[in-house]
Design a protein around this motif. Sequence first.
Motif, PDB file in Angstrom:
ATOM      1  N   ARG A 450     126.705  34.310 -13.282  1.00  0.00           N
ATOM      2  CA  ARG A 450     126.632  33.838 -14.668  1.00  0.00           C
ATOM      3  C   ARG A 450     125.646  32.680 -14.786  1.00  0.00           C
ATOM      4  O   ARG A 450     124.857  32.612 -15.724  1.00  0.00           O
ATOM      5  CB  ARG A 450     128.020  33.432 -15.158  1.00  0.00           C
ATOM      6  CG  ARG A 450     128.952  34.624 -15.342  1.00  0.00           C
ATOM      7  CD  ARG A 450     130.415  34.222 -15.429  1.00  0.00           C
ATOM      8  NE  ARG A 450     131.282  35.403 -15.345  1.00  0.00           N
ATOM      9  CZ  ARG A 450     132.585  35.383 -15.141  1.00  0.00           C
ATOM     10  NH1 ARG A 450     133.207  34.193 -14.990  1.00  0.00           N
ATOM     11  NH2 ARG A 450     133.278  36.489 -15.061  1.00  0.00           N
ATOM     12  N   LEU A 451     125.679  31.778 -13.832  1.00  0.00           N
ATOM     13  CA  LEU A 451     124.746  30.660 -13.852  1.00  0.00           C
ATOM     14  C   LEU A 451     123.316  31.143 -13.598  1.00  0.00           C
ATOM     15  O   LEU A 451     122.362  30.642 -14.187  1.00  0.00           O
ATOM     16  CB  LEU A 451     125.156  29.616 -12.821  1.00  0.00           C
ATOM     17  CG  LEU A 451     126.542  28.987 -13.033  1.00  0.00           C
ATOM     18  CD1 LEU A 451     126.839  27.966 -11.951  1.00  0.00           C
ATOM     19  CD2 LEU A 451     126.649  28.349 -14.407  1.00  0.00           C
ATOM     20  N   ARG A 452     123.168  32.140 -12.707  1.00  0.00           N
ATOM     21  CA  ARG A 452     121.837  32.714 -12.470  1.00  0.00           C
ATOM     22  C   ARG A 452     121.271  33.330 -13.741  1.00  0.00           C
ATOM     23  O   ARG A 452     120.115  33.099 -14.108  1.00  0.00           O
ATOM     24  CB  ARG A 452     121.927  33.771 -11.372  1.00  0.00           C
ATOM     25  CG  ARG A 452     120.629  34.554 -11.160  1.00  0.00           C
ATOM     26  CD  ARG A 452     120.805  35.708 -10.186  1.00  0.00           C
ATOM     27  NE  ARG A 452     121.744  36.702 -10.644  1.00  0.00           N
ATOM     28  CZ  ARG A 452     121.437  37.656 -11.526  1.00  0.00           C
ATOM     29  NH1 ARG A 452     120.229  37.712 -12.074  1.00  0.00           N
ATOM     30  NH2 ARG A 452     122.337  38.551 -11.885  1.00  0.00           N
ATOM     31  N   PRO A 457     118.638  26.279 -12.646  1.00  0.00           N
ATOM     32  CA  PRO A 457     117.820  26.190 -11.430  1.00  0.00           C
ATOM     33  C   PRO A 457     118.629  25.768 -10.214  1.00  0.00           C
ATOM     34  O   PRO A 457     119.746  25.240 -10.335  1.00  0.00           O
ATOM     35  CB  PRO A 457     116.776  25.122 -11.796  1.00  0.00           C
ATOM     36  CG  PRO A 457     117.450  24.278 -12.829  1.00  0.00           C
ATOM     37  CD  PRO A 457     118.335  25.209 -13.609  1.00  0.00           C
ATOM     38  N   ASP A 458     118.027  26.025  -9.052  1.00  0.00           N
ATOM     39  CA  ASP A 458     118.614  25.637  -7.767  1.00  0.00           C
ATOM     40  C   ASP A 458     119.934  26.339  -7.494  1.00  0.00           C
ATOM     41  O   ASP A 458     120.774  25.848  -6.727  1.00  0.00           O
ATOM     42  CB  ASP A 458     118.795  24.109  -7.683  1.00  0.00           C
ATOM     43  CG  ASP A 458     117.473  23.377  -7.857  1.00  0.00           C
ATOM     44  OD1 ASP A 458     116.495  23.825  -7.255  1.00  0.00           O
ATOM     45  OD2 ASP A 458     117.434  22.387  -8.602  1.00  0.00           O
ATOM     46  N   ALA A 488     119.004  22.320 -17.887  1.00  0.00           N
ATOM     47  CA  ALA A 488     119.222  23.752 -18.092  1.00  0.00           C
ATOM     48  C   ALA A 488     120.625  24.037 -18.621  1.00  0.00           C
ATOM     49  O   ALA A 488     120.813  24.911 -19.474  1.00  0.00           O
ATOM     50  CB  ALA A 488     118.972  24.495 -16.789  1.00  0.00           C
ATOM     51  N   LEU A 489     121.631  23.303 -18.138  1.00  0.00           N
ATOM     52  CA  LEU A 489     122.994  23.524 -18.620  1.00  0.00           C
ATOM     53  C   LEU A 489     123.136  23.129 -20.084  1.00  0.00           C
ATOM     54  O   LEU A 489     123.802  23.820 -20.863  1.00  0.00           O
ATOM     55  CB  LEU A 489     123.984  22.731 -17.761  1.00  0.00           C
ATOM     56  CG  LEU A 489     124.329  23.322 -16.400  1.00  0.00           C
ATOM     57  CD1 LEU A 489     125.164  22.343 -15.587  1.00  0.00           C
ATOM     58  CD2 LEU A 489     125.081  24.636 -16.566  1.00  0.00           C
ATOM     59  N   ILE A 490     122.518  22.014 -20.453  1.00  0.00           N
ATOM     60  CA  ILE A 490     122.584  21.598 -21.859  1.00  0.00           C
ATOM     61  C   ILE A 490     121.921  22.649 -22.742  1.00  0.00           C
ATOM     62  O   ILE A 490     122.444  23.027 -23.801  1.00  0.00           O
ATOM     63  CB  ILE A 490     121.922  20.226 -22.038  1.00  0.00           C
ATOM     64  CG1 ILE A 490     122.726  19.140 -21.313  1.00  0.00           C
ATOM     65  CG2 ILE A 490     121.804  19.884 -23.522  1.00  0.00           C
ATOM     66  CD1 ILE A 490     122.068  17.778 -21.318  1.00  0.00           C
TER      67      ILE A 490
END
Length: 811
Positions: A450-452, A457-458, A488-490
């Motif tokens: 999900r994060l990908r 990143p990373d 990126a999360l924001i």
Amino acid sequence: MPATFLGVRHHSPACARLVASTIETLRPAIVLVEGPADVNDRIDELLLGHRLPIAIFSYYRDAERAQSSWTPFCEYSPEWVALTAGRAQGAEVRFIDLPAWHPALSERRNRYADAEIRYSAVVDELCRRFAVDNVDTLWDHLFETGDDVGLAERLAAYFDLLRGVPAGEEPAVEETDGDPARGILAAARPETAGGSTPEDAAGVEVSPADAAREAYMADRVRAAVAEAGDRPVLVITGGFHRPALVAAAGTPEARTAPPEVPRPAEDAVTGSCLVPYSFARLDSFVGYEAGMPSPEYYRRLWEHGPERAAEAVMTAVVGRLRERGQPVSTADLIAARAAAEGLARLRGHRVPSRTDMLDGLVTALVSEDLEHPLPWTSRGRITPGTHPAVVEMVSALRGDHVGELHPDTPAPPLVHTVQAELERHGLVDGEVTLDLTGHEGRERSRLLHRLRVLGIPDIERTAGPTTGTEAVAEENWRLADGPHRLTALIEAGAYGATPVDAVTALLEERTAAARSDVDALAAVLFDAASCGLAESTRNVAVAVEAGVAGAMDLGALGRVLATVLGLWRHDRLLGSARSPLFGALVRGSVTRVLWLSEAIQAGPGPADLPRLAAVAATRDALRHAETALGLDRAAAVAVMRRISVDEAAPPDLRGAAFGFCWSLGDGDSGIGADAGTEARAAALPRVLGDWLTGLFLLARDEVLTAGARSADVDANRADVLTVLDEIVAAMTDEDFLLALPALRGAFEFFPPREREAIAEGLLARRGLAGSARGLLRTAVDPLLIAEATALEARVARLCAREGLVPTEDRR
């Protein structure tokens, strides 16, 4: 009191200095800044004390469109100086532009994109007259490397010309000797730069989007002037908008209250939040559209002035080159400085400018011929293949600064949710190996996927299943909490408050963007399965089903079928086995492949591997899902039989169709024993290799085992490899040379061990003893041997025709 208008270029130190000095002198009661008016109630949040660069990130989604944009600030952004210096002076500071989600900004990923790019006629003329390469070099020449005397007037002249001065009028600028404003007015009068027609001379026609923004800002300015009474009001906007706002300020209006901030549609999801930004994202050399390349150089220019900036940045460039293993001596550095100073004097600069330094460094440090123009001679991304030393110079002037938000800055719920889930699953920085056969491993994998998919990143998967058809039960990931994760999360928080909500919304957005691109749709579907959301993203599956029904690209359709079949078959890893949605897609794909295959006619070119793979995927669907999905094997075999004997069909597709029937065990017709007959029918040198490519891709195993089964049939129905040996042996040297490349390509479908078994059979048929492995490992390329043999045969025939027979033969 009328407002004071300053037109600026975004991220310009010269403009930032002008804004600061104007605020100090004017002491305005209200400072109005080009920026999103819907953020005015959060100005205090913007001024908490962050480490710049930062940006306001805005997003919008409804049933019709989705967009996101950024309003970035660095320490030397004129807008940032207006906010901070205005607040320090006790002024009321406000944004006056439309919200980023408004349709007037729908084409902008960056609010502060340069108007010079969109209205470039005057800029092109100025560059020609001043003998500079582009707007960045022109800007430095006119504004950044000189002193600040008359800066406001020069800027007004420049932006009036950019916008288009009415014919017969000139900006109110005193033309003193040595003032670049004189050069501007001489180089780009409306009759020469604005166009040849009266309409052109009257000014640049603005877009409806810019007109809407300027009308809204003008209303905000008039309301602020009315509110301030006899107190000063300062307006800071992009220079292109200044002439229109000045003109609007002189137009009487009844409105004294500020216009309302537009509201989004009721079904829309929209918002704005602060994100850390970076110099890498600000640099036009990596694609930032708002100009001012080389942010590290301009930071030093802002902090230390042009003299010290030139010295410090040149030293930084040399240091970076040395770190990268480039040999740069002290003498080289001295030579580069001398070259830069010489170029500055030649170009009329008081101190070396950015391009003077870069040109001086190239002159002193690069001795080879350059294959590509220097990056700073144009705008945009660096051209691939640019000299490594030049790339490092550009990178050094970019800098590596990354912003940091104040700890009290509110963050979207997704930031906190993700952090909590990572901690709950024990996913910390470093290498992570996951066992996908267990519940915990699958749950951890789904979170990371999900994060990908959200582009965090990373968080990198280094190994694992890629389609759902591999027998791979383990994943490897590499995790690192780098400086860009929070940003990126924001930004991903625009899609939802939890990873599941955010990924679902993003996948639906990707589905809408893919339209009928079945490859893109298949990728979306696999991502949904990897994230454990295959059953919850029905909109995605419906869109893929519609894309399959209208697909015209057989190769792409085959890739979709292979992906969906893999997802439907494997439940332990992805949890999508026997999914009704995926089953419907398999049925639709099989029907469409059969329909498209029968319509293909022969054409030039080698075997088309993607369409052959589509036939193979259809065969696999019948093997693994015939009963469960109610697929019609008889109808599929009937289609492929027709294709296999259709002389109008491409030879590779005919071979694949024959292999399709053979590999499905079409035993009633004895099709395996007919393979040799079909091979003889396809024995023309130009088509044999392509026919075999299709056959081998679909029925490799059947070809290898056919010899034993063919022992009980007559010689006319020998196995395909025996017939192939006979066909090749009967070829002339020229025919063999013609057929050889495609034949070699066809046999590439056999792994080395199987090719060795084929070679052993070939030796046995000929009654020869020897090493099959040695037969496969010739010292010279077989194609070269064949070409030499064909050449010798041609020479022999030519000699015989001309009577050039060797002496021994005459006797």
